[in-house]
Design a protein around this motif. Structure first.
Motif, mmCIF file in Angstrom:
data_model
loop_
_atom_site.group_PDB
_atom_site.id
_atom_site.type_symbol
_atom_site.label_atom_id
_atom_site.label_comp_id
_atom_site.label_asym_id
_atom_site.label_seq_id
_atom_site.Cartn_x
_atom_site.Cartn_y
_atom_site.Cartn_z
ATOM 1 N N GLU A 132 0.924 -1.664 -0.005
ATOM 2 C CA GLU A 132 -0.246 -0.017 0.061
ATOM 3 C C GLU A 132 0.690 0.805 -0.272
ATOM 4 O O GLU A 132 0.421 2.354 -0.893
ATOM 5 N N THR A 133 1.853 1.501 0.870
ATOM 6 C CA THR A 133 2.853 2.359 0.828
ATOM 7 C C THR A 133 3.820 2.806 -0.935
ATOM 8 O O THR A 133 3.291 3.782 -0.642
ATOM 9 N N ALA A 134 3.318 1.631 -0.710
ATOM 10 C CA ALA A 134 4.889 1.385 -2.929
ATOM 11 C C ALA A 134 3.579 2.050 -3.261
ATOM 12 O O ALA A 134 4.287 3.199 -4.526
ATOM 13 N N PHE A 135 2.304 1.954 -3.644
ATOM 14 C CA PHE A 135 1.017 2.171 -4.540
ATOM 15 C C PHE A 135 1.213 3.153 -3.986
ATOM 16 O O PHE A 135 1.120 4.814 -5.218
ATOM 17 N N GLY A 136 0.976 4.209 -2.772
ATOM 18 C CA GLY A 136 0.763 5.596 -2.719
ATOM 19 C C GLY A 136 2.092 6.313 -3.722
ATOM 20 O O GLY A 136 2.198 7.488 -3.446
ATOM 21 N N GLU A 137 3.041 5.772 -2.983
ATOM 22 C CA GLU A 137 4.398 6.744 -3.597
ATOM 23 C C GLU A 137 4.278 7.057 -5.094
ATOM 24 O O GLU A 137 4.919 7.582 -6.040
ATOM 25 N N LEU A 138 4.214 5.300 -5.770
ATOM 26 C CA LEU A 138 4.394 5.065 -7.528
ATOM 27 C C LEU A 138 2.535 6.399 -7.437
ATOM 28 O O LEU A 138 3.249 6.939 -8.737
ATOM 29 N N LEU A 139 1.787 6.662 -7.153
ATOM 30 C CA LEU A 139 0.359 7.731 -7.542
ATOM 31 C C LEU A 139 1.340 9.158 -7.136
ATOM 32 O O LEU A 139 0.833 10.314 -7.458
ATOM 33 N N ARG A 140 2.279 9.256 -6.169
ATOM 34 C CA ARG A 140 2.554 10.347 -5.636
ATOM 35 C C ARG A 140 3.999 10.713 -6.609
ATOM 36 O O ARG A 140 4.716 11.716 -7.170
ATOM 37 N N ALA A 141 4.749 9.440 -7.442
ATOM 38 C CA ALA A 141 6.511 9.707 -8.261
ATOM 39 C C ALA A 141 6.743 11.266 -8.815
ATOM 40 O O ALA A 141 7.131 11.667 -9.087
ATOM 41 N N GLY A 142 4.872 11.497 -9.348
ATOM 42 C CA GLY A 142 5.675 12.656 -10.971
ATOM 43 C C GLY A 142 6.580 11.733 -12.153
ATOM 44 O O GLY A 142 6.626 13.138 -13.069
ATOM 45 N N SER A 143 6.852 10.942 -12.274
ATOM 46 C CA SER A 143 7.932 10.906 -13.140
ATOM 47 C C SER A 143 7.139 10.132 -14.457
ATOM 48 O O SER A 143 6.455 10.113 -14.482
ATOM 49 N N ARG A 144 7.972 10.594 -15.153
ATOM 50 C CA ARG A 144 8.197 10.478 -17.097
ATOM 51 C C ARG A 144 7.307 8.654 -16.946
ATOM 52 O O ARG A 144 6.203 8.481 -17.578
ATOM 53 N N THR A 145 7.865 7.498 -16.301
ATOM 54 C CA THR A 145 7.691 5.875 -16.292
ATOM 55 C C THR A 145 6.413 6.269 -15.464
ATOM 56 O O THR A 145 5.365 5.066 -15.621
ATOM 57 N N ALA A 146 5.892 6.152 -14.221
ATOM 58 C CA ALA A 146 5.588 6.258 -13.393
ATOM 59 C C ALA A 146 4.482 6.842 -14.175
ATOM 60 O O ALA A 146 3.059 6.257 -14.283
ATOM 61 N N GLU A 147 4.146 7.761 -14.380
ATOM 62 C CA GLU A 147 2.936 8.489 -15.475
ATOM 63 C C GLU A 147 2.536 7.417 -16.829
ATOM 64 O O GLU A 147 1.632 7.339 -16.964
#
Length: 415
Positions: free
Chosen positions: A291-306
């Motif tokens: 759950e923490t990792a998923f939240g970090e992914l949503l907040r990452a803002g990197s091109r790969t994450a998006e």
């Protein structure tokens, strides 16, 4: 004569069930409103309500002015008449919650699950420890608990042993109900987590007021509760709603169930994080748990994450479109902790993606909404399982004996 007495008794119980259900779901209500909504005579309503008040099951809850007459007394189910316990057996944790009959949460216990395929005995031990813990926290006597509802992944056989078949957990014919009954006298009810989420949302949340709906659960895994004409559709053997294991990409990613191209492999949190890791040159999203990792992914803002999240929205929209085309619901409710996290940020885009893949007319007849009960809705829904039994029985216990004990250690599993 015996047959006639049985018929009268059954009719009386059915009428009590009708009144109690209306009071619990729609109350506080007056006797007059109960008569209007149930088509029972005022004399029958007054008689049966009087019984339930004498039993402590129903209580007065103030009054409202009437047109030209005396104030009408409002009625509600007495919150302290009994208690309900609900548990959510997720992929990463076991969560147990205690509620009164007004569905007010009174206590909570959580236990992490580290193994991808947890041992059923360990899960049963967590559940029984959690049951004992929430009762101790709230100072509730086990004898006052109406039942212990448990939500799990996979298919649940509707038998006394509540045998669970969950490929993603490595469970093949696990008698979870029997394991739990070995450690408690409190009545145990086990069902699929998407179905308990669906019941909670239909009764109290975003599905309320609809007759045809699909409540979708997106967490580590993915499932759905299909409601047709006000009744949950279970299929021939209770496995209906395995939406996450519909194929969205022929020969695609391997799913936890072992098949290729399942929707869950693309939109379930575990699948999304794995897709990000692969796209990010083997570097996972930070976080000590899923759950923490998923939240970090949503907040990452990197091109790969998006890019990964944009693809996830597209896959999810295509999956929701399948629900729209198959079931023609009035409403699709998106829930589960990962579904809520995605929906809170991307709901307009999920709707757009659904519109691209769904047939125009059924899509135009459907609304797509977020679960209103939050990430703990699965446990709340599990707690409604024993309440549903009480409502069906008109508030009359099925047995004279009441549960009195909870022990923390279950019996060993039989294979």
């Amino acid at each position: 004569m015996d047959a006639r007495r049985t018929t009268v008794r059954d009719m009386r119980r059915a009428n009590r069930s009708l009144l109690l259900t209306r009071i619990w779901l729609d109350g506080p209500l007056s006797r007059h409103e109960l008569g209007q909504s149930t088509a029972l005579s005022l004399a029958s309503v007054s008689n049966l309500v009087g019984e339930m008040i004498a039993e402590g099951l129903v209580e007065e809850a103030g009054s409202v002015e009437s047109d030209g007459g005396r104030p009408r007394v409002l009625l509600r189910v007495a919150p302290a008449h009994g208690y309900l316990v609900g548990a959510d057996v997720g992929e990463t944790r076991v969560q147990v919650e205690l509620f009164d009959l007004a569905m007010t949460a009174l206590a909570k216990a959580e236990y992490p699950i580290a193994a991808a395929e947890p041992d059923p005995d360990d899960v049963a031990a967590h559940l029984l420890h959690g049951l004992a813990a929430v009762l101790e926290q709230a100072g509730v006597d086990p004898a006052a608990v109406l039942g212990f509802g448990v939500a799990v992944s996979g298919t649940v056989e509707r038998t006394l042993d509540a045998v669970v078949h969950a490929q993603t957990l490595g469970w093949d014919g696990v008698p979870l109900g029997a394991l739990l009954r070995a450690g408690t006298d409190i009545p145990v009810h086990v069902d699929n987590g998407a179905k308990t989420l669906g019941q909670a949302e239909m009764w109290f949340g975003a599905g309320r007021g609809t007759r045809h709906a699909v409540v979708a659960l997106v967490g580590s895994g993915v499932g759905a509760c299909v409601v047709a004409d006000g009744v949950g559709y279970r299929g021939a053997h209770s496995s209906a709603g395995e939406w996450g294991h519909t194929t969205i990409a022929y020969g695609g990613r391997r799913c936890r169930c072992g098949n290729l191209g399942c929707l869950e492999a693309y939109v379930g949190a575990e699948g999304v994080l794995d897709r990000f890791r692969q796209a990010n040159r083997g570097r996972p999203a930070p976080g000590g748990d899923e759950e923490t990792a998923f939240g970090e992914l949503l907040r990452a803002g990197s091109r790969t994450a998006e890019k990964v999240l944009d693809e996830t929205v597209g896959y999810l929209g295509a999956g929701v479109a399948t629900l729209v085309n198959l079931f023609n619901p009035e409403r699709v409710v998106l829930g589960g902790w990962a579904g809520l996290a995605l929906g809170e940020r991307y709901l307009p885009r999920i709707r757009e993606a659904t519109a691209r893949h769904a047939l125009r007319q059924p899509y135009a007849q459907t609304s797509i909404e977020l679960c209103r009960l939050g990430p703990d809705a699965v446990a709340m829904g599990a707690a409604t399982l024993p309440m549903a039994r009480l409502l069906r029985d008109g508030g009359v216990p099925r047995a004279a004996a009441r549960p009195t004990t909870v022990t923390a250690r279950p019996g060993r599993r039989t294979r």
